[in-house]
Scaffold this motif. Structure first.
Motif, short mmCIF file in Angstrom:
data_model
loop_
_atom_site.label_atom_id
_atom_site.label_comp_id
_atom_site.label_asym_id
_atom_site.label_seq_id
_atom_site.Cartn_x
_atom_site.Cartn_y
_atom_site.Cartn_z
N TYR A 72 -65.38 -84.33 49.59
CA TYR A 72 -64.42 -85.32 50.09
C TYR A 72 -63.21 -85.39 49.17
CZ TYR A 72 -62.37 -89.76 51.39
OH TYR A 72 -61.48 -90.73 51.77
N ALA A 73 -63.46 -85.39 47.85
CA ALA A 73 -62.35 -85.47 46.91
C ALA A 73 -61.44 -84.28 47.03
CB ALA A 73 -62.90 -85.58 45.48
N GLN A 74 -62.05 -83.07 47.22
CA GLN A 74 -61.25 -81.88 47.37
C GLN A 74 -60.41 -81.95 48.64
OE1 GLN A 74 -64.23 -78.85 47.19
NE2 GLN A 74 -64.17 -78.68 44.96
N GLN A 75 -61.00 -82.44 49.70
CA GLN A 75 -60.28 -82.53 50.95
C GLN A 75 -59.18 -83.58 50.87
OE1 GLN A 75 -63.39 -83.35 53.74
NE2 GLN A 75 -63.83 -81.19 54.11
N ASP A 76 -59.41 -84.63 50.09
CA ASP A 76 -58.46 -85.74 50.01
C ASP A 76 -57.25 -85.38 49.17
OD1 ASP A 76 -58.11 -88.92 48.60
OD2 ASP A 76 -57.88 -88.49 50.73
N ALA A 77 -57.41 -84.46 48.21
CA ALA A 77 -56.29 -84.07 47.35
C ALA A 77 -55.30 -83.25 48.17
CB ALA A 77 -56.80 -83.26 46.16
N PRO A 78 -54.02 -83.62 48.13
CA PRO A 78 -53.03 -82.87 48.91
C PRO A 78 -52.76 -81.50 48.30
CG PRO A 78 -51.95 -84.54 47.57
CD PRO A 78 -53.43 -84.76 47.42
N SER A 79 -52.32 -80.59 49.11
CA SER A 79 -51.93 -79.27 48.62
C SER A 79 -50.70 -79.40 47.73
CB SER A 79 -51.64 -78.34 49.80
OG SER A 79 -52.80 -78.14 50.58
N PRO A 80 -50.51 -78.46 46.80
CA PRO A 80 -49.38 -78.57 45.86
C PRO A 80 -48.02 -78.57 46.57
CG PRO A 80 -50.94 -76.88 45.16
CD PRO A 80 -51.34 -77.28 46.54
N ILE A 81 -47.07 -79.19 45.90
CA ILE A 81 -45.66 -79.10 46.31
C ILE A 81 -44.95 -78.30 45.23
CG2 ILE A 81 -43.50 -80.36 46.64
CD1 ILE A 81 -45.09 -82.63 47.85
N SER B 115 -37.73 -88.62 43.50
CA SER B 115 -38.63 -88.11 44.54
C SER B 115 -39.99 -87.75 43.97
CB SER B 115 -38.00 -86.89 45.23
OG SER B 115 -36.79 -87.24 45.85
N VAL B 116 -39.99 -87.11 42.80
CA VAL B 116 -41.24 -86.74 42.15
C VAL B 116 -42.03 -88.00 41.78
CG1 VAL B 116 -42.23 -85.72 40.05
CG2 VAL B 116 -40.46 -84.50 41.33
N SER B 117 -41.33 -89.02 41.30
CA SER B 117 -42.01 -90.26 40.91
C SER B 117 -42.70 -90.93 42.09
CB SER B 117 -40.99 -91.24 40.30
OG SER B 117 -40.45 -90.73 39.10
N ASN B 118 -42.18 -90.73 43.27
CA ASN B 118 -42.74 -91.37 44.46
C ASN B 118 -43.90 -90.60 45.09
OD1 ASN B 118 -40.91 -93.49 44.33
ND2 ASN B 118 -39.38 -92.42 45.56
N LEU B 119 -44.23 -89.44 44.54
CA LEU B 119 -45.34 -88.66 45.09
C LEU B 119 -46.69 -89.29 44.70
CD1 LEU B 119 -44.01 -85.04 44.38
CD2 LEU B 119 -44.12 -86.21 46.59
N PRO B 120 -47.74 -88.99 45.46
CA PRO B 120 -49.07 -89.55 45.13
C PRO B 120 -49.52 -89.15 43.73
CG PRO B 120 -49.05 -88.56 47.33
CD PRO B 120 -47.75 -88.17 46.68
N GLU B 121 -50.36 -89.96 43.14
CA GLU B 121 -50.84 -89.70 41.78
C GLU B 121 -51.63 -88.40 41.68
OE1 GLU B 121 -50.03 -91.22 39.01
OE2 GLU B 121 -48.70 -92.52 40.18
N ASN B 122 -52.32 -88.03 42.76
CA ASN B 122 -53.14 -86.81 42.72
C ASN B 122 -52.40 -85.59 43.25
OD1 ASN B 122 -53.05 -87.70 45.36
ND2 ASN B 122 -55.21 -87.25 45.80
N GLN B 123 -51.05 -85.67 43.28
CA GLN B 123 -50.25 -84.57 43.80
C GLN B 123 -49.94 -83.55 42.70
OE1 GLN B 123 -48.62 -84.03 47.16
NE2 GLN B 123 -48.80 -82.09 46.04
N ASN B 124 -50.33 -82.31 42.90
CA ASN B 124 -49.93 -81.23 42.00
C ASN B 124 -48.51 -80.81 42.33
OD1 ASN B 124 -52.40 -81.36 40.83
ND2 ASN B 124 -53.07 -79.30 41.42
#
Length: 466
Positions: free
Chosen positions: A18-27, A57-66
């Motif tokens: 679930y955690a893997q699925q919940d983490a967004p793909s890198p930007i 824009s980077v600051s506004n990304l989710p905390e788990n965003q690579n």
């Protein structure tokens, strides 16, 4: 015990999955550090604007965003191979990206194709997918074609979505960039200032490779040319929003599950026409499309008085009484642009007094791309009212009301000047009762009431003697 271990292992596996699925793909950002970024917009360099906006824009990304960063043109002038992976896509530190951007010194050229190749190859090597966002203030200046690079990568099965942001580019410079964004299943955004750059990055960072592939396109035009328009799609008959987009003078895309929807479209430029709503349907396994024209119809309004052009005010109303247009005519034909529909036009003649200085032209049908001619001809005559005592001009108050209804329609003073005594009144044809009352003490109590008839195009004069 084995059963408990098995349950815990299964639970742990499900949590991990679930955690893997919940983490967004890198930007992965590709950042322009070519020498042209020292150019200025609104008193600041494009480098300052871009670095500040990108940091926000980077600051506004989710905390788990690579977040990764590729930069070009920052080390050597004239070197088409000056492309560097400054921050790897495994990075999850926002500060690392922001610090890297702030420290960049723009110097070199604009090798877009080589930068895209480096970014895409990193995904292939890692067997991962990502959203790539390229920010550039210039076109390719080396021997490459970014559209060809992206098209081939998609053919090779590399999974990514590419958005391209043109920062301060001319329309004539965007063809190859639009081609690349389209080939990369993304969008081309145009940004001309800090605010525009912030808006498009906010949208681009939410339109990620993890989203379902867009399956419905929208193209907005006016007079045959594309216009920037805002789009919101809701479930048919509700306010439940499903998706939204902007066209940016190009094709906007949304994802819609199979079903029926209401698409709300509002133009953001080049028109006074209000937005519109169209009913659409998304069909499974089919790409939908809707072209929306903001071409309105036109009313060519002509206002006359005694068959000559006359200055009037106008209000255009819907059948429900809502005012949607209008203008002053200044005695010349006036074009009023509107959505197609049926309207009433209220016109009021200026300077003319009476019961017929306002008129409603009913049930005017406006059709898209067509012009309907509408006119109204008012009628008037002149009443000249003067007051004398022998050869002396007398200051008096003049009040005029209609004989038919007793309604006061005009009034003024004669004063004691040849320019105002007699006083001119422009009135609709008809019979009027006029009351004249002296102002000065030496004529105290002097007054007179009389009736005059005003005829179209004629002047009637009445001089009272006290």
């Amino acid at each position: 015990m084995k059963l408990l271990i098995t349950l815990f292992c299964a639970l742990g596996l499900s949590i991990q999955t679930y955690a893997q699925q919940d983490a967004p793909s890198p930007i992965l950002f590709i950042y322009d550090a070519s020498g042209s970024m020292w150019g200025q917009l609104d008193g600041k360099t494009k480098k300052e604007i871009a670095s500040e906006v990108l940091a926000t824009s980077v600051s506004n990304l989710p905390e788990n965003q690579n977040i990764g960063l590729v930069t070009y043109g920052h080390r050597t002038k004239g070197d088409c191979d000056d492309v560097e992976f400054m921050v790897d896509i495994t990075n999850n530190s926002k500060e690392k990206v922001k610090n890297a951007v702030i420290g960049i010194n723009p110097l070199g050229r604009t090798p877009l194709a080589r930068s895209a190749t480096m970014a895409i190859n990193s995904l292939k090597e890692r067997n991962t997918k990502a959203t790539i966002i390229l920010i550039t203030d210039g076109i390719e200046s080396c021997d490459g074609n970014i559209c060809d690079v992206v098209t081939k990568a998609k053919t090779d099965g590399i999974d990514f979505k590419l958005h391209i942001v043109g920062f301060g580019l001319k329309e004539s410079e965007t063809e190859q960039l639009k081609c690349a964004a389209n080939a990369g299943d993304g969008k081309y955004y145009d940004a001309s200032d800090a605010s525009g750059l912030g808006d498009v990055l906010a949208e681009a960072t939410t339109e990620t490779v993890d989203d379902p592939s867009d399956n419905f396109s929208i193209y907005a035009v006016k007079n045959g040319k594309p216009v920037d328009a805002w789009i919101k799609v809701v479930k048919a008959g509700t306010n439940d929003e499903i998706d939204g987009a902007r066209t940016y003078r190009d094709t906007g895309w949304v994802y819609l599950p199979p079903g029926k929807y209401d698409m709300i479209i509002k133009p953001l430029e080049s028109t006074k026409i209000k937005g519109t709503t169209v009913s659409i349907e998304s069909i499974k396994d089919k790409i939908g499309h809707q072209t929306v024209s903001f071409d309105g119809g036109k009313i060519n309004l002509t206002t006359l008085n005694n068959n000559e052009g006359w200055d009037c005010t106008s209000k255009v109303k819907t059948q429900k009484g809502e005012v949607v247009g209008g203008s002053r005519t200044y005695g010349k034909p006036k074009i009023i642009e509107l959505n197609p529909g049926v309207y009433d036009i209220e016109v009021m003649a200026l300077k003319i007094k009476g019961l017929k200085n306002k008129f409603i032209i009913e049930d005017v049908t406006v059709e898209a791309t067509k012009t309907v001619d509408v006119s109204h001809n008012f009628q008037s005559g002149i009443a000249m009212i003067g007051v004398k005592s022998g050869d002396v001009l007398v200051d008096a108050v003049v009040s005029i009301k209609t004989k038919e209804t007793g309604e006061n329609v005009a009034g003024s003073r004669t004063y004691t000047s040849d320019s105002s005594n007699p006083r001119e009144f422009m009135l609709n044809p008809g019979v009027y009762e006029v009351k004249v009352s002296a102002v000065k003490k030496e004529y105290a109590g002097k007054k007179e009431t009389f009736t005059i008839e005003v005829k179209k195009g004629e002047t009637v004069t009445k001089i009272i003697s006290f």
